[in-house]
Design an enzyme around this catalytic site. Structure first.
Site, PDB file in Angstrom:
ATOM      1  CB  SER A   8      53.749   5.991  28.302  1.00 25.17           C
ATOM      2  OG  SER A   8      54.928   6.634  28.739  1.00 25.17           O
ATOM      3  CG  HIS A  33      54.961   4.949  24.040  1.00 20.98           C
ATOM      4  ND1 HIS A  33      54.986   5.178  22.680  1.00 20.98           N
ATOM      5  CD2 HIS A  33      55.271   6.141  24.615  1.00 20.98           C
ATOM      6  CE1 HIS A  33      55.291   6.446  22.448  1.00 20.98           C
ATOM      7  NE2 HIS A  33      55.478   7.056  23.609  1.00 20.98           N
ATOM      8  CG  ASP A  35      57.608   8.280  26.336  1.00 20.25           C
ATOM      9  OD1 ASP A  35      57.421   8.613  25.161  1.00 20.25           O
ATOM     10  OD2 ASP A  35      56.693   7.900  27.100  1.00 20.25           O
ATOM     11  CG  MET A  37      61.942  12.321  27.477  1.00 14.15           C
ATOM     12  SD  MET A  37      60.955  12.930  28.852  1.00 14.15           S
ATOM     13  CE  MET A  37      59.332  12.362  28.353  1.00 14.15           C
ATOM     14  CG  HIS A  66      58.155   9.139  21.559  1.00  7.81           C
ATOM     15  ND1 HIS A  66      57.174   9.762  22.309  1.00  7.81           N
ATOM     16  CD2 HIS A  66      58.569  10.069  20.656  1.00  7.81           C
ATOM     17  CE1 HIS A  66      57.008  11.005  21.878  1.00  7.81           C
ATOM     18  NE2 HIS A  66      57.856  11.218  20.884  1.00  7.81           N
ATOM     19  CG  MET A  68      60.232  12.942  22.849  1.00  6.94           C
ATOM     20  SD  MET A  68      59.185  12.809  24.303  1.00  6.94           S
ATOM     21  CE  MET A  68      59.413  11.073  24.675  1.00  6.94           C
ATOM     22  CG  MET A 137      54.359  14.641  20.245  1.00  5.46           C
ATOM     23  SD  MET A 137      54.446  13.129  21.223  1.00  5.46           S
ATOM     24  CE  MET A 137      54.174  13.741  22.891  1.00  5.46           C
ATOM     25  CG  ASP A 175      52.929   9.967  23.286  1.00  6.90           C
ATOM     26  OD1 ASP A 175      52.479   9.816  24.426  1.00  6.90           O
ATOM     27  OD2 ASP A 175      54.154   9.903  23.019  1.00  6.90           O
TER      28      ASP A 175
HETATM   29  C1  DX5 Z   1      55.360  12.734  26.700  1.00  3.38           C
HETATM   30  C2  DX5 Z   1      55.564  11.285  26.345  1.00  3.38           C
HETATM   31  C3  DX5 Z   1      54.335  10.475  26.541  1.00  3.38           C
HETATM   32  C4  DX5 Z   1      53.867  10.427  27.970  1.00  3.38           C
HETATM   33  C5  DX5 Z   1      52.433  10.038  27.994  1.00  3.38           C
HETATM   34  O1  DX5 Z   1      56.489  13.452  26.370  1.00  3.38           O
HETATM   35  O2  DX5 Z   1      55.934  11.148  24.987  1.00  3.38           O
HETATM   36  O3  DX5 Z   1      54.478   9.183  26.004  1.00  3.38           O
HETATM   37  O4  DX5 Z   1      54.617   9.551  28.766  1.00  3.38           O
HETATM   38  O5  DX5 Z   1      51.993  10.095  29.314  1.00  3.38           O
HETATM   39  P1  DX5 Z   1      50.507  10.506  29.696  1.00  3.38           P
HETATM   40  O6  DX5 Z   1      49.599   9.484  29.096  1.00  3.38           O
HETATM   41  O7  DX5 Z   1      50.534  10.491  31.187  1.00  3.38           O
HETATM   42  O8  DX5 Z   1      50.248  11.885  29.121  1.00  3.38           O
HETATM   43 ZN    ZN Z   2      55.810   9.111  24.006  1.00  7.39          ZN
END
Ligand code: DX5
Ligand code: ZN
Length: 218
Positions: A8, A33, A35, A37, A66, A68, A137, A175
């Site tokens: 990630s 990956h 993320d 947000m 991903h 969110m 998750m 994840d």
């Molecule tokens: C959390 C993200 C994850 C996160 C994982 O909201 O979707 O992908 O970055 O990070 P670690 O492995 O540090 O929990």
């Molecule tokens: Zn993620």
């Protein structure tokens, strides 16, 4: 299914992304990956299609986006254009999930559905045959570096059984909070994709951690 490793990039050093991408490209990592947000679905803001496009240009590896975000259907086209190979939306954020999944597939991306820790695996029964990936998750989304929620192991087993029962080929991506210590039990439970941020990027030798995680699939 072979075990895939998806670092990630949220935990990468954003002042030095060129360097981060260079070692990642040279590593056994399978996917980037990414993320996204929005500060509404989750209490944090990360990055959008512009940054995804920079990663797209920096790698030939699969870009696993991903989302969110609320109303993800408003953004899937932009992320596909930015270079996403896989687009994952949240079950909790998409009112017309079936339509959103069809939209993702129509534009030529693979479709994933993510569920939060409180959402049961059974919620996926009527969408499973339409998708390529389920993202379970194992922390409450929003931040890297959180602790793995142990109950996720039961959810992985339940999902694995459901996929088998239906005779489908759907990746189980886990994840959040994945470490070298808990990864063996996550894989044993049936995960096919491990996302890891903090475990990889905070290590002294991140590339070696990717190799160690990858070896768990052998
Ligand atoms: C959390 C993200 C994850 C996160 C994982 O909201 O979707 O992908 O970055 O990070 P670690 O492995 O540090 O929990
Ligand atoms: Zn993620």
């Amino acid at each position: 299914m072979a075990l895939l490793i998806a670092p990630s990039l949220l935990s990468a050093n954003f002042l030095n992304l060129e360097k981060e991408c260079a070692w990642l490209n040279d590593s056994e990592a399978d996917w980037y990956h990414l993320d996204v947000m929005d500060g509404t679905f989750v209490p944090n803001i990360s990055f959008g299609p512009m940054i995804v496009n920079f990663f797209r240009k920096a790698t030939k590896k699969v870009c696993d986006v991903h989302l969110m975000v609320v109303e993800p259907e408003r953004y899937v086209d932009a992320f596909k254009e930015a270079g996403a190979d896989i687009i994952t939306v949240h079950y909790e954020a998409s009112v017309h999930l079936h339509r959103t999944v069809q939209q993702i597939k129509k534009i030529g991306a693979k479709a994933g559905v993510a569920i939060n820790p409180h959402t049961p695996v059974s919620s996926l029964v009527d969408i499973l045959s339409d998708i390529d990936l389920v993202c379970l998750m194992s922390v409450n989304p929003g931040f890297g570096g959180q602790k793995f929620i142990a109950h996720t192991l039961n959810k992985i087993r339940a999902l694995h059984a459901l996929i088998k029962e239906k005779g489908l080929s759907v990746d189980i991506e886990v994840d959040g909070g994945v470490t070298l210590a808990n990864a063996p039990s996550i894989v044993a439970a049936g995960a096919t994709v491990l996302v890891a941020g903090n475990t990889i990027f905070s290590a002294e030798n991140p590339k070696e951690i990717v190799t160690k995680l990858k070896r768990l699939g052998l």
